[in-house]
Design a protein around this motif. Structure first.
Motif, PDB file in Angstrom:
ATOM      1  N   GLU A  89       0.709  -1.440  -0.115  1.00  0.00           N
ATOM      2  CA  GLU A  89      -0.136  -0.170  -0.127  1.00  0.00           C
ATOM      3  C   GLU A  89       1.123   1.316   0.115  1.00  0.00           C
ATOM      4  O   GLU A  89       0.592   1.917  -0.647  1.00  0.00           O
ATOM      5  N   ALA A  90       1.669   1.056   1.038  1.00  0.00           N
ATOM      6  CA  ALA A  90       2.748   2.645   1.161  1.00  0.00           C
ATOM      7  C   ALA A  90       3.246   2.558   1.961  1.00  0.00           C
ATOM      8  O   ALA A  90       3.297   1.631   3.225  1.00  0.00           O
ATOM      9  N   PRO A  91       4.767   3.419   2.645  1.00  0.00           N
ATOM     10  CA  PRO A  91       5.253   3.662   3.158  1.00  0.00           C
ATOM     11  C   PRO A  91       4.339   3.614   5.008  1.00  0.00           C
ATOM     12  O   PRO A  91       3.713   4.146   5.256  1.00  0.00           O
ATOM     13  N   GLY A  92       5.419   2.912   5.840  1.00  0.00           N
ATOM     14  CA  GLY A  92       5.188   3.122   6.852  1.00  0.00           C
ATOM     15  C   GLY A  92       6.033   3.900   7.860  1.00  0.00           C
ATOM     16  O   GLY A  92       7.241   4.580   7.108  1.00  0.00           O
ATOM     17  N   GLU A  95       9.821   2.053   7.385  1.00  0.00           N
ATOM     18  CA  GLU A  95      10.226   2.751   5.455  1.00  0.00           C
ATOM     19  C   GLU A  95      10.675   3.808   5.050  1.00  0.00           C
ATOM     20  O   GLU A  95      11.431   4.152   4.486  1.00  0.00           O
ATOM     21  N   PRO A 101      10.761  -0.722   0.962  1.00  0.00           N
ATOM     22  CA  PRO A 101       9.318  -0.722   1.746  1.00  0.00           C
ATOM     23  C   PRO A 101       9.593  -2.234   2.622  1.00  0.00           C
ATOM     24  O   PRO A 101      10.193  -2.958   2.547  1.00  0.00           O
ATOM     25  N   PHE A 102       8.568  -2.442   3.853  1.00  0.00           N
ATOM     26  CA  PHE A 102       8.156  -4.113   4.080  1.00  0.00           C
ATOM     27  C   PHE A 102       9.884  -3.774   4.836  1.00  0.00           C
ATOM     28  O   PHE A 102       9.942  -4.865   5.231  1.00  0.00           O
ATOM     29  N   HIS A 203      -2.995  -8.146   2.630  1.00  0.00           N
ATOM     30  CA  HIS A 203      -1.384  -7.108   3.066  1.00  0.00           C
ATOM     31  C   HIS A 203      -0.649  -7.382   5.062  1.00  0.00           C
ATOM     32  O   HIS A 203      -1.894  -7.977   5.278  1.00  0.00           O
TER      33      HIS A 203
HETATM   34  N1  URA Z   1       2.572  -1.685   4.515  1.00  0.00           N
HETATM   35  C1  URA Z   1       2.954  -1.926   3.428  1.00  0.00           C
HETATM   36  O1  URA Z   1       1.901  -1.440   2.564  1.00  0.00           O
HETATM   37  N2  URA Z   1       3.901  -0.846   3.186  1.00  0.00           N
HETATM   38  C2  URA Z   1       5.415  -1.094   3.319  1.00  0.00           C
HETATM   39  O2  URA Z   1       5.973  -0.651   2.342  1.00  0.00           O
HETATM   40  C3  URA Z   1       4.863  -0.689   4.524  1.00  0.00           C
HETATM   41  C4  URA Z   1       4.007  -1.459   5.304  1.00  0.00           C
END
Ligand code: URA
Length: 231
Positions: A89-92, A95, A101-102, A203
Motif C-alpha cells: 500500500e504505502a510506506p509506514g 519505511e 518497503p516492508f 496485506h
Molecule cells: N505497508 C505497506 O503497504 N508497505 C510498506 O512498505 C510497509 C507497510
C-alpha cells in the motif's frame, strides 16, 4: 543464522510444503499497453523513463501533499529482472525512515512468508508500494494521492515485466485491478494486469492483527507459486 523453512512455517502456524514445484521458464516479456486516460504530459513523461530517471523522479516528486511530511520517498526494492512483483500500500514509519518497503513488523512477516516459499527479497522478487510516500499517521491513501502516484508503479511494472504480480491488500488490489471489490471476493483467482497474471492476498499488516487469516494468505501464496510454475 537463517531459520530453516520448517522453523519459519512452524512460527507461522503452517505445515511445511516439501515438494516445491519446479519453476517454469520465464514467459516472453509483455509490454503493457497504454492505459485509458493516461495521456497527460506528466504520465507520458513517466512512461518514457528508464530505471535511473524513474528513481530520480520519484525522489524529487511533489505531485501530492505527502511530500511535505515524508522523510524520504520509498521507491521499491529488489531484482529489476524479477519474475515476482509484490505490491503493498504505502510506506509506514520505518519505511519512511529507512527508504525501503516492508522493513517494519509487516515486512518481517512478509520476509518469513517469502522464505517459506523459497523466495527472498532481492532474488527474483521485487517489492513496491502503490504510494511512494508515507501517509501521515499511517492513514489510508487518498484517491488523489493514488492517482498522482500510480503512474510510477505502472512504469515500474512496465520496466520489470514480471511473470506474476501479488497484490497485497485492498489498495494494491483495487488500484491495479481498477476495482472496488473486497479482498475476500478477489482472492483465489488469477486476474490480469495488462496481461500479467495477478493474484490477490491479504496485506501483511492485516495478518499481524488477524492471525487466523495467515493460513489463507499462505494458501494464496501457494496458489501464486502454482500460477508461476504453470505459466
Ligand atoms: N505497508 C505497506 O503497504 N508497505 C510498506 O512498505 C510497509 C507497510
Amino acid at each position: 543464522m537463517r531459520p530453516s523453512r520448517a522453523a519459519i512455517l512452524a512460527e507461522m502456524g503452517l505445515a511445511p510444503i516439501w515438494k516445491l514445484r519446479a519453476r517454469a521458464a520465464p514467459a516472453a516479456a509483455q509490454e503493457a499497453p497504454p492505459r485509458a486516460g493516461s495521456g497527460d504530459a506528466r504520465e507520458a513523461g513517466i512512461r518514457a523513463m528508464q530505471w535511473p530517471e524513474l528513481k530520480h523522479e520519484v525522489a524529487r516528486c511533489t505531485a501530492c501533499g505527502l511530500h511535505k511530511t515524508r522523510t524520504q520517498t520509498v521507491f521499491g526494492v529488489g531484482d529489476e529482472r524479477a519474475e515476482w512483483l509484490l505490491v503493498g500500500e504505502a510506506p509506514g514509519a520505518e519505511e519512511d525512515r529507512l527508504g525501503e518497503p516492508f522493513v517494519g513488523q509487516a515486512g518481517k512477516l512478509l520476509d518469513n512468508m517469502l522464505a517459506a516459499l523459497g523466495l527472498e527479497r532481492g532474488k527474483n522478487v521485487y517489492i513496491a508500494n502503490v504510494l511512494k510516500c508515507r501517509p501521515p499517521g499511517n492513514r489510508n491513501p487518498e484517491p488523489e494521492e493514488v492517482a498522482r502516484c500510480s503512474p510510477f508503479l505502472v512504469r515500474q511494472i512496465e520496466l520489470l515485466q514480471p511473470k506474476l504480480i501479488v497484490a497485497m491488500g485492498r489498495f494494491a488490489a483495487q488500484t491495479l485491478l481498477s476495482s472496488d471489490a473486497s479482498i475476500a471476493s478477489l482472492r483465489g483467482r488469477v486476474h490480469r494486469y495488462h496481461g500479467v497474471p495477478l493474484v490477490v492476498t491479504y496485506h501483511p499488516a492485516y495478518l499481524l492483527r488477524n492471525l487466523p487469516d495467515k493460513a489463507k494468505a499462505w494458501a494464496d501464496l501457494l496458489f501464486a507459486r502454482r500460477t508461476v510454475a504453470g505459466l
